[in-house]
Design a protein around this motif. Sequence first.
Motif, PDB file in Angstrom:
ATOM      1  N   HIS A 114     -60.679  38.055  24.225  1.00  0.00           N
ATOM      2  CA  HIS A 114     -60.000  37.812  25.435  1.00  0.00           C
ATOM      3  C   HIS A 114     -59.923  36.555  25.752  1.00  0.00           C
ATOM      4  N   ASP A 129     -65.231  30.605  26.456  1.00  0.00           N
ATOM      5  CA  ASP A 129     -66.581  30.780  25.333  1.00  0.00           C
ATOM      6  C   ASP A 129     -66.283  31.722  24.227  1.00  0.00           C
ATOM      7  N   HIS A 130     -64.651  32.117  24.336  1.00  0.00           N
ATOM      8  CA  HIS A 130     -64.486  33.105  23.167  1.00  0.00           C
ATOM      9  C   HIS A 130     -63.213  32.521  22.321  1.00  0.00           C
ATOM     10  N   ASP A 137     -66.418  40.874  26.312  1.00  0.00           N
ATOM     11  CA  ASP A 137     -67.032  40.952  27.375  1.00  0.00           C
ATOM     12  C   ASP A 137     -67.012  41.856  28.410  1.00  0.00           C
ATOM     13  N   HIS A 148     -70.789  40.974  26.958  1.00  0.00           N
ATOM     14  CA  HIS A 148     -70.750  39.991  28.001  1.00  0.00           C
ATOM     15  C   HIS A 148     -72.139  39.332  28.057  1.00  0.00           C
ATOM     16  N   HIS A 149     -72.793  38.989  26.707  1.00  0.00           N
ATOM     17  CA  HIS A 149     -73.833  38.213  26.693  1.00  0.00           C
ATOM     18  C   HIS A 149     -75.130  38.747  27.270  1.00  0.00           C
TER      19      HIS A 149
END
Length: 291
Positions: free
Chosen positions: A92, A96-97, A194, A219-220
């Motif tokens: 997405h 951070d991706h 995520d 999502h971490h």
Amino acid sequence: MVVDYKKVGFIHLTIFACLLVFAIATTSLARVNDGFLKIYFLDVGQGDAGFIVTPAGRQILIDGGPSDAVLSKISSRMPFYDKDIDVLIASHKHSDHIAGLMSVLDRYDVNNIVDTKIGYSSSEVSKWNQLKLAEGANEIEAKAGGYMDLGEGITITFLHPEDTLEGKTSKNPNDDSIVTMLQYENFRVLFVGDAGAKVENAMMSSDIDLSADVLKVGHHGSATSTSTKFLSAVSPEVATIEVGAKNTFGHPSPIVISRLENNGIKYYRTDADGDIEVVSDGNFFKVNKSK
Ligand SMILES: [Zn+2]
């Protein structure tokens, strides 16, 4: 369970033009082709980067983390002469991706890019779109029912989004996440990006087989993902959490850690364990960690 799969893309081995390089490549590939699929959940700080290397040496990167830290992580796992990556998957549009994926597009020749057609405006997304255009890679739109055949009994199947996102504007990019199932014979790994509980529920209410040996936690490790019901549906033996040390989001949530522990799922986290390597022969798997 039968899903109406259709092929959306083929991966082609690079044809080496230079005989010298070819000689090195065949020697090297013969040495490393031990029949093992390797998946690296890379420690790139607060973000996701999953690097897959097939037994024949094909490379797939699912997300690139928040910076160019991913470059040294993947180059150390590639032959020094190899400047091609077979597939990039952008789960997405959050930084951070995709930030790390942009540095990969700068450095490597990428043959296939998997993305959705969701509209989302940010300066990073503009740059991402420009870089994709300049790369000239084969673009594959991810939607449920599509899959990529990587050869050797390895496939990547798209489980989400349900349909094309073309013409739509993103309200919550996390829930636009491309969800993929990597399968090597009897071994399965689920990457959920995520995606939150809404997406988990939608997938559970369809007839998709979500069962997997390894789950890349959504999502971490946020409490808004990885519901107890979802964990039961996936029923993984091992879970991996891609998370930065002392991140400001409080990821992973203690609630998610409890859910994993209560379900007897062994978990690894990149902040504590470093790079997490999962190796499989298509039936069994083992996990190594760098810390
Ligand atoms: Zn993220």
